[in-house]
Design a protein around this motif. Structure first.
Motif, short mmCIF file in Angstrom:
data_model
loop_
_atom_site.label_atom_id
_atom_site.label_comp_id
_atom_site.label_asym_id
_atom_site.label_seq_id
_atom_site.Cartn_x
_atom_site.Cartn_y
_atom_site.Cartn_z
N ASN A 151 0.86 -1.18 0.00
CA ASN A 151 0.00 0.00 0.00
C ASN A 151 0.90 1.24 0.00
OD1 ASN A 151 0.82 0.52 2.66
ND2 ASN A 151 -1.03 -0.33 3.58
N LYS A 152 0.32 2.40 -0.11
CA LYS A 152 1.10 3.62 -0.25
C LYS A 152 2.06 3.82 0.91
CE LYS A 152 0.64 8.61 -1.02
NZ LYS A 152 -0.31 9.75 -1.17
N THR A 153 1.59 3.60 2.13
CA THR A 153 2.41 3.83 3.32
C THR A 153 3.64 2.94 3.34
OG1 THR A 153 0.47 4.50 4.61
CG2 THR A 153 2.42 3.81 5.84
N ILE A 154 3.42 1.65 3.14
CA ILE A 154 4.54 0.71 3.24
C ILE A 154 5.48 0.84 2.04
CG2 ILE A 154 3.41 -1.28 2.15
CD1 ILE A 154 5.65 -1.36 5.29
N LEU A 155 4.94 1.16 0.88
CA LEU A 155 5.79 1.35 -0.30
C LEU A 155 6.74 2.53 -0.11
CD1 LEU A 155 3.32 0.66 -3.24
CD2 LEU A 155 5.58 -0.38 -2.98
N GLU A 156 6.22 3.64 0.42
CA GLU A 156 7.06 4.80 0.66
C GLU A 156 8.14 4.49 1.69
OE1 GLU A 156 4.42 7.92 1.79
OE2 GLU A 156 3.79 8.35 -0.27
N ALA A 157 7.77 3.75 2.73
CA ALA A 157 8.74 3.42 3.78
C ALA A 157 9.83 2.49 3.24
CB ALA A 157 8.02 2.78 4.96
N ILE B 137 11.81 -2.20 8.96
CA ILE B 137 10.49 -1.67 9.25
C ILE B 137 9.75 -2.71 10.09
CG2 ILE B 137 8.28 -0.94 8.27
CD1 ILE B 137 9.84 -0.20 5.72
N THR B 138 9.09 -2.25 11.15
CA THR B 138 8.34 -3.18 12.01
C THR B 138 6.87 -2.79 12.04
OG1 THR B 138 8.71 -1.86 14.02
CG2 THR B 138 10.34 -3.58 13.49
N TYR B 139 6.06 -3.81 12.26
CA TYR B 139 4.61 -3.63 12.43
C TYR B 139 4.17 -4.55 13.55
CZ TYR B 139 -0.40 -3.94 11.42
OH TYR B 139 -1.77 -3.92 11.52
N ASN B 140 3.54 -3.98 14.58
CA ASN B 140 3.15 -4.74 15.77
C ASN B 140 4.32 -5.50 16.37
OD1 ASN B 140 0.51 -3.86 15.62
ND2 ASN B 140 -0.24 -5.68 14.56
N GLY B 141 5.50 -4.86 16.36
CA GLY B 141 6.67 -5.43 16.99
C GLY B 141 7.43 -6.46 16.16
N GLU B 142 6.95 -6.77 14.95
CA GLU B 142 7.59 -7.76 14.08
C GLU B 142 8.17 -7.09 12.84
OE1 GLU B 142 7.93 -10.92 14.83
OE2 GLU B 142 6.65 -10.95 16.62
N ILE B 143 9.35 -7.56 12.42
CA ILE B 143 9.95 -7.03 11.20
C ILE B 143 9.12 -7.46 10.00
CG2 ILE B 143 11.94 -7.21 9.64
CD1 ILE B 143 13.75 -7.36 12.04
N VAL B 144 8.74 -6.49 9.16
CA VAL B 144 8.01 -6.80 7.93
C VAL B 144 8.85 -6.49 6.70
CG1 VAL B 144 5.72 -6.51 8.94
CG2 VAL B 144 6.89 -4.52 7.94
N ALA B 145 9.94 -5.72 6.87
CA ALA B 145 10.84 -5.44 5.76
C ALA B 145 12.20 -5.03 6.31
CB ALA B 145 10.29 -4.34 4.86
N ALA B 146 13.24 -5.35 5.55
CA ALA B 146 14.60 -4.98 5.96
C ALA B 146 15.50 -4.91 4.73
CB ALA B 146 15.17 -5.98 6.97
N ARG B 147 16.46 -3.99 4.78
CA ARG B 147 17.45 -3.89 3.70
C ARG B 147 18.81 -4.28 4.28
NH1 ARG B 147 17.90 1.03 -0.72
NH2 ARG B 147 19.45 0.00 -2.08
N LYS C 46 8.80 2.17 12.70
CA LYS C 46 7.49 1.57 12.93
C LYS C 46 6.47 2.11 11.93
CE LYS C 46 8.11 0.95 17.93
NZ LYS C 46 7.56 1.29 19.27
N VAL C 47 5.62 1.22 11.44
CA VAL C 47 4.51 1.66 10.60
C VAL C 47 3.21 1.16 11.24
CG1 VAL C 47 5.79 1.77 8.43
CG2 VAL C 47 4.76 -0.39 9.12
N GLU C 48 2.16 1.92 11.06
CA GLU C 48 0.87 1.57 11.64
C GLU C 48 -0.12 1.07 10.60
OE1 GLU C 48 0.55 1.55 14.84
OE2 GLU C 48 2.51 2.48 15.21
#
Length: 398
Positions: free
Chosen positions: A76-82, A92-102, A121-123
């Protein structure tokens, strides 16, 4: 940049579909999750960090610069920008879990055991966290994928033998598709017809709807949104908010609603699935991973069928039924609400363990009909799953 999808904590919640594929290869909307990200990031291929027994089919490769994305994460727009702003050793984490990393090559080989230099963190995240999320999120994902795929492109023309209701901008037809004598209503959502797909005469479709490459609706088929018919599937009868991953058939009359069907499945003529309880209560399903009953918090929930499973004519499934991998089911009356992988039989004469040799022989024949090879890797995955489902039988043979 090298894109790698990893199976996160949701993998177990998404069985039986993740028994035979990575989480990222689940289809929701028009595209699989993997295909969505590859399109958004303009990448032609990607790799996977998954279970050992799946790693030959979905290999891992670490390059100098790697982007890890959770397989259950929807763009989605938020996560793509991040994600596009990530630098080396950031996550990037969501609810305490890593959802993306470089990560660089060394970090990639150590993932998920990493300590990022910076974490954001992203919400506003969208994830597929349960099997019923696949059909629940299908409408939003068809709409998002439709925009992604048809942007700056021109649709093939619609034959004048058809009736189109709604704005023609919400209809896209790929080259080679055939549509004659049908009604297409795209007022509630877009309709996407893939290359070499066919919508036979008398078909009634309400969007959001996707018919992918080589797929087919039979004469007089009735389809309500939000429904996705995956590549090379054949469907007939009545469907409502259903996702078929690919190479599966429900070609005859019968109702299927709020359901998800894997690959290489076949539903016999007049197969019906309930999607609503008589008392309108929330539907409960049997959870593959925990072996416990789980409340879905939804009133509408039908059939979930794993890859290579099949049912005979006049089969009946109750709301919230979960069928494992490579089952052969037949008989009148309702099937069990949970059917273990490699089950053979039905409600009249009971269920026994399906013969592994016959399972592989059937898979070979089904693949041959489609002009596809059943590879040694595919066979090994099926054999491994059989050993997990019925370890006693495997040890006795040894």
């Amino acid at each position: 940049m090298n894109l790698i999808f990893f199976d996160d904590e949701n993998r177990n919640n998404l069985q039986p579909f993740t028994l035979t594929r990575t989480v990222a290869d689940i289809r929701v909307g028009i595209l699989t999750i993997r295909e969505k990200w590859e399109n958004h990031l303009s990448l032609s291929n990607s790799f996977s960090l998954t279970q050992d027994y799946l790693s030959q089919k979905y290999p891992f490769f670490a390059a100098a610069d790697n982007l890890f994305i959770a397989g259950s994460l929807l763009p989605n727009k938020t996560i793509l920008e991040a994600i596009t702003q990530l630098q080396d050793s950031e996550a990037i984490t969501y609810n305490g879990e890593i959802v993306a990393a470089r990560l660089n090559e060394e970090g990639a080989k150590n993932f998920p055991n990493i300590t990022p230099k910076r974490t954001f963190k992203v919400e506003n995240c969208e994830k597929i966290e349960a099997i019923w999320n696949i059909f629940q999120k299908n409408e939003q994902e068809i709409k998002a994928d439709f925009k992604l795929l048809v942007r700056n492109r021109k649709s093939a023309p619609l034959s004048p033998t058809n009736l189109l209701i709604g704005n023609s901008e919400n209809l896209f037809i790929e080259k080679g598709a055939k549509i004659e004598g049908s009604t297409l209503n795209c007022e509630a959502g877009p309709i996407y017809v893939g290359s070499n797909a066919e919508i036979m005469e008398g078909t009634l479709i309400r969007g959001a709807f996707a018919l992918l490459e080589g797929a087919q609706t039979k004469l007089g088929c009735k389809i309500y949104g939000a429904t996705t018919i995956g590549p090379h599937c054949k469907v007939g009868g009545e469907l409502n908010n259903v996702v078929l991953f690919g190479y599966s058939n429900k070609a005859h009359d019968g109702f299927l609603g709020n359901s998800v069907i894997g690959e290489w499945c076949n539903l016999g003529a007049d197969t019906n699935s309930s999607n609503l309880k008589n008392n309108y209560d929330f539907i409960k399903i049997f959870d593959f991973a925990t072996r416990k009953v789980r409340v879905t918090n939804t009133q509408f929930c039908g059939l979930f069928m794993g890859d290579h499973s099949k049912c005979g004519i006049n089969s009946m499934f109750n709301s919230g039924t979960v069928v494992g991998v490579a089952c052969n089911l037949f008989g009148t009356n309702y099937m069990r609400n949970f059917i273990e992988s490699f089950s053979y039989g039905g409600p009249q004469h009971g269920y026994e363990v399906n013969n592994l040799k016959k399972v592989l022989e059937t898979a070979q024949l089904v693949y041959q009909r489609r002009g596809i090879e059943l590879t040694t890797i595919d066979k090994q995955i099926i054999e491994h799953l059989f050993s997990l489902s019925h370890p006693t039988l495997v040890s006795e043979k040894k």
